[in-house]
Design a protein around this motif. Structure first.
Motif, PDB file in Angstrom:
ATOM      1  N   ASP A 217       0.863  -1.178   0.000  1.00 44.85           N
ATOM      2  CA  ASP A 217       0.000   0.000   0.000  1.00 44.85           C
ATOM      3  C   ASP A 217       0.900   1.230   0.000  1.00 44.85           C
ATOM      4  OD1 ASP A 217      -1.808   2.013   0.384  1.00 44.85           O
ATOM      5  OD2 ASP A 217      -2.809   1.112   2.096  1.00 44.85           O
ATOM      6  N   VAL A 218       0.916   1.969  -1.104  1.00 48.55           N
ATOM      7  CA  VAL A 218       1.797   3.127  -1.242  1.00 48.55           C
ATOM      8  C   VAL A 218       1.230   4.358  -0.557  1.00 48.55           C
ATOM      9  CG1 VAL A 218       2.890   4.695  -2.895  1.00 48.55           C
ATOM     10  CG2 VAL A 218       2.762   2.250  -3.398  1.00 48.55           C
ATOM     11  N   LEU A 219      -0.082   4.537  -0.614  1.00 55.76           N
ATOM     12  CA  LEU A 219      -0.698   5.800  -0.202  1.00 55.76           C
ATOM     13  C   LEU A 219      -1.001   5.882   1.290  1.00 55.76           C
ATOM     14  CD1 LEU A 219      -1.698   8.480  -1.372  1.00 55.76           C
ATOM     15  CD2 LEU A 219      -3.940   7.425  -1.694  1.00 55.76           C
ATOM     16  N   SER A 220      -1.482   4.806   1.887  1.00 55.56           N
ATOM     17  CA  SER A 220      -1.967   4.866   3.274  1.00 55.56           C
ATOM     18  C   SER A 220      -0.912   5.310   4.282  1.00 55.56           C
ATOM     19  CB  SER A 220      -2.548   3.519   3.686  1.00 55.56           C
ATOM     20  OG  SER A 220      -3.724   3.242   2.959  1.00 55.56           O
ATOM     21  N   PRO A 221       0.327   4.787   4.250  1.00 57.21           N
ATOM     22  CA  PRO A 221       1.307   5.197   5.270  1.00 57.21           C
ATOM     23  C   PRO A 221       1.587   6.694   5.263  1.00 57.21           C
ATOM     24  CG  PRO A 221       2.040   3.207   4.165  1.00 57.21           C
ATOM     25  CD  PRO A 221       0.858   3.702   3.402  1.00 57.21           C
ATOM     26  N   ILE A 222       1.789   7.290   4.073  1.00 58.99           N
ATOM     27  CA  ILE A 222       2.093   8.719   4.026  1.00 58.99           C
ATOM     28  C   ILE A 222       0.868   9.554   4.375  1.00 58.99           C
ATOM     29  CG2 ILE A 222       1.632   8.962   1.549  1.00 58.99           C
ATOM     30  CD1 ILE A 222       3.958  10.952   1.452  1.00 58.99           C
ATOM     31  N   THR A 223      -0.333   9.066   4.001  1.00 61.52           N
ATOM     32  CA  THR A 223      -1.555   9.785   4.362  1.00 61.52           C
ATOM     33  C   THR A 223      -1.733   9.828   5.876  1.00 61.52           C
ATOM     34  OG1 THR A 223      -2.614   9.104   2.296  1.00 61.52           O
ATOM     35  CG2 THR A 223      -4.052   9.879   4.049  1.00 61.52           C
ATOM     36  N   ILE A 226       0.851  12.295   7.415  1.00 57.73           N
ATOM     37  CA  ILE A 226       0.488  13.701   7.217  1.00 57.73           C
ATOM     38  C   ILE A 226      -0.684  14.070   8.107  1.00 57.73           C
ATOM     39  CG2 ILE A 226      -0.457  15.344   5.558  1.00 57.73           C
ATOM     40  CD1 ILE A 226       1.186  13.980   3.398  1.00 57.73           C
ATOM     41  N   ALA A 227      -1.662  13.174   8.230  1.00 59.46           N
ATOM     42  CA  ALA A 227      -2.809  13.431   9.095  1.00 59.46           C
ATOM     43  C   ALA A 227      -2.357  13.649  10.534  1.00 59.46           C
ATOM     44  CB  ALA A 227      -3.799  12.268   9.010  1.00 59.46           C
ATOM     45  N   VAL A 232      -5.312  16.686  11.183  1.00 60.14           N
ATOM     46  CA  VAL A 232      -6.593  16.660  10.477  1.00 60.14           C
ATOM     47  C   VAL A 232      -6.775  15.281   9.857  1.00 60.14           C
ATOM     48  CG1 VAL A 232      -7.973  17.665   8.615  1.00 60.14           C
ATOM     49  CG2 VAL A 232      -6.453  19.121   9.971  1.00 60.14           C
ATOM     50  N   SER A 233      -7.982  14.752   9.953  1.00 66.63           N
ATOM     51  CA  SER A 233      -8.262  13.445   9.372  1.00 66.63           C
ATOM     52  C   SER A 233      -8.411  13.555   7.861  1.00 66.63           C
ATOM     53  CB  SER A 233      -9.548  12.856   9.959  1.00 66.63           C
ATOM     54  OG  SER A 233      -9.413  12.671  11.360  1.00 66.63           O
ATOM     55  N   PRO A 234      -7.924  12.583   7.087  1.00 68.80           N
ATOM     56  CA  PRO A 234      -8.080  12.616   5.626  1.00 68.80           C
ATOM     57  C   PRO A 234      -9.533  12.393   5.229  1.00 68.80           C
ATOM     58  CG  PRO A 234      -7.114  10.545   6.307  1.00 68.80           C
ATOM     59  CD  PRO A 234      -7.185  11.395   7.538  1.00 68.80           C
ATOM     60  N   SER A 235      -9.892  12.864   4.049  1.00 64.55           N
ATOM     61  CA  SER A 235     -11.273  12.731   3.577  1.00 64.55           C
ATOM     62  C   SER A 235     -11.610  11.308   3.194  1.00 64.55           C
ATOM     63  CB  SER A 235     -11.504  13.649   2.373  1.00 64.55           C
ATOM     64  OG  SER A 235     -10.724  13.226   1.263  1.00 64.55           O
TER      65      SER A 235
END
Length: 417
Positions: A217-223, A226-227, A232-235
């Motif tokens: 999973d490329v996106l979840s760790p960086i999201t 950052i959150a 702030v929680s991601p959309s």
């Protein structure tokens, strides 16, 4: 390395799900569909033909281009036969996996009832596969995989460990996602994905775990990082989700405007508009000005390029604009001669034109003429483009551009969101 190819999911028939007993937990509220092991082909060939490796590669390429399902038999490994501890043999997972519901018992299919053959026997001779899945355009996952594959050029180039990459973009439906993971299991492929919706990403993670598909999973760790950093929680909305209109926002139209401007200003056209450009490229013919201009324009920069031709006067506007906008390009004469010879041949130049364009003597004089102009304008940075990809040259140029613009003590490319 085999180039990236997109498979068309609309042409992939859905495999009928086998009848399974109801879940052991009646109160399960999982939002994910029941998963079944990839189904086996309905018919078996009378005899198994083993084509040559070359024919295998051709068949693979034809199947990819046509969008047909690469329907290869899925078999258990010999070490997993009758092994209750094997990931493929376990019937259920604990309640912490896959939305809190118990998964149903699965039975890996066998083409001819012989469970002792390894799935690697059915892999194409062209190499191992990497499936790239995205709920958007796939730009992020594709470039991430390509960047990682750059660390394996020592074996990819020599065909020692060739890799096939397949991009699936716009995957925002769990059912379609399950079809792709089933196919990855059949082919022994790795799955790399960028899925914004946490529930869909979790579905992919659990399905890959169940079917023993290597995944990342490329996106979840960086999201998540950052959150945590900004508080702030991601959309959790995919790029194409209803209600999201930022894809056609100000930044998008600025990039379109930059591309239109750059095309109109190509090869010294409309010198009166040079003052409107963000970046101006100057260099001899075939030094890579046009492709670099288009690449920068796609990032939102208005770029004009001005060719430097021996004994031809440059436009006065070039010396009247802010000199910090101008960047000079230079190239090795041997490489430039090779490029010009190919260009002259493609355009059908006669012998006289070839001698005045691609012969080494003329090439060296052309570069020397440009060098004298660069010396007269010391504020123009001179960038050597020999052996550099467009992306590398652009990175150097943009670092200098933003360093000048922001007067940073540490060179950086800054952007405010």
């Amino acid at each position: 390395m085999i180039s990236t190819t997109t498979l068309t999911l609309s042409k992939i028939p859905r495999s009928p799900s086998p009848t399974v007993p109801p879940p052991s937990e009646p109160n399960s509220n999982s939002s994910y569909p029941n998963l079944s092991e990839p189904s086996s082909p309905t018919q078996q060939q009378a005899r198994r033909i083993k084509p040559s490796p070359q024919l295998n590669r051709w068949s693979m390429a034809r199947a990819i281009r046509s969008g047909r399902k690469l329907d290869r038999p899925f078999q258990r490994r010999s070490g997993e036969i009758n092994n209750p501890d094997s990931p493929r043999s376990r019937g259920t997972v604990d309640n912490n996996g896959f939305g809190g519901s118990a998964l149903q018992t699965i039975s890996p299919p066998s083409e001819d009832g012989s469970d002792g053959e390894c799935i690697a026997d059915y892999l194409p001779a062209g190499g191992k596969s990497i499936f790239m899945v995205s709920d958007g355009t796939g730009w992020t996952v594709e470039h991430s995989v390509n960047a990682a594959l750059g660390q394996f050029e020592h074996c990819l180039v020599d065909r020692v460990c060739p890799v096939n990459t397949h991009l699936f973009s716009g995957i925002d439906d769990v059912d379609r996602l399950m079809e792709i993971i089933q196919q990855a299991a059949k082919e022994g492929a790795m799955l790399v994905y960028t899925l914004a919706d946490p529930s869909v990403a979790e579905a992919a993670k659990q399905a890959c775990k169940l079917w023993n598909v290597t995944s990342l999973d490329v996106l979840s760790p960086i999201t998540k990082s950052i959150a945590s950093h900004i508080g702030v929680s991601p959309s959790g909305l995919s790029r194409w989700a209803p209600g999201r209109n930022n894809s056609l926002g100000e930044d998008y139209f600025r990039r379109i405007e930059a591309i239109e401007f750059t095309i109109k200003q190509d090869d010294g056209a409309l010198p009166e508009n040079l003052h409107k450009a963000d970046i101006i490229l100057a260099g001899v013919s075939r030094s890579g000005k046009t492709p670099l201009s288009i690449y920068l324009a796609q990032k939102g920069y208005k770029v004009a390029n001005v060719p430097i031709v021996m004994n031809v006067e440059l436009p006065k506007a070039l010396f009247e604009v802010d000199p910090e906008k101008v960047f000079a390009l230079t190239i090795n004469p041997v490489v430039l001669q090779t490029i010009r010879r190919a260009r002259a041949k493609s355009l059908g130049f006669d012998d006289d034109m070839k001698s005045s364009y691609s012969e080494m003597g003329y090439v060296r004089e052309d570069l020397e003429s440009a060098r004298r102009i660069f010396q007269q304008n010391p504020t123009w940075p001179v960038i050597e483009v020999t052996g550099k990809a467009i992306e590398e040259t652009a990175a150097i140029l943009l670092r200098l551009y933003h360093d000048r613009k922001n007067r940073c003590s540490m060179p950086r490319i800054s952007k405010r969101y």
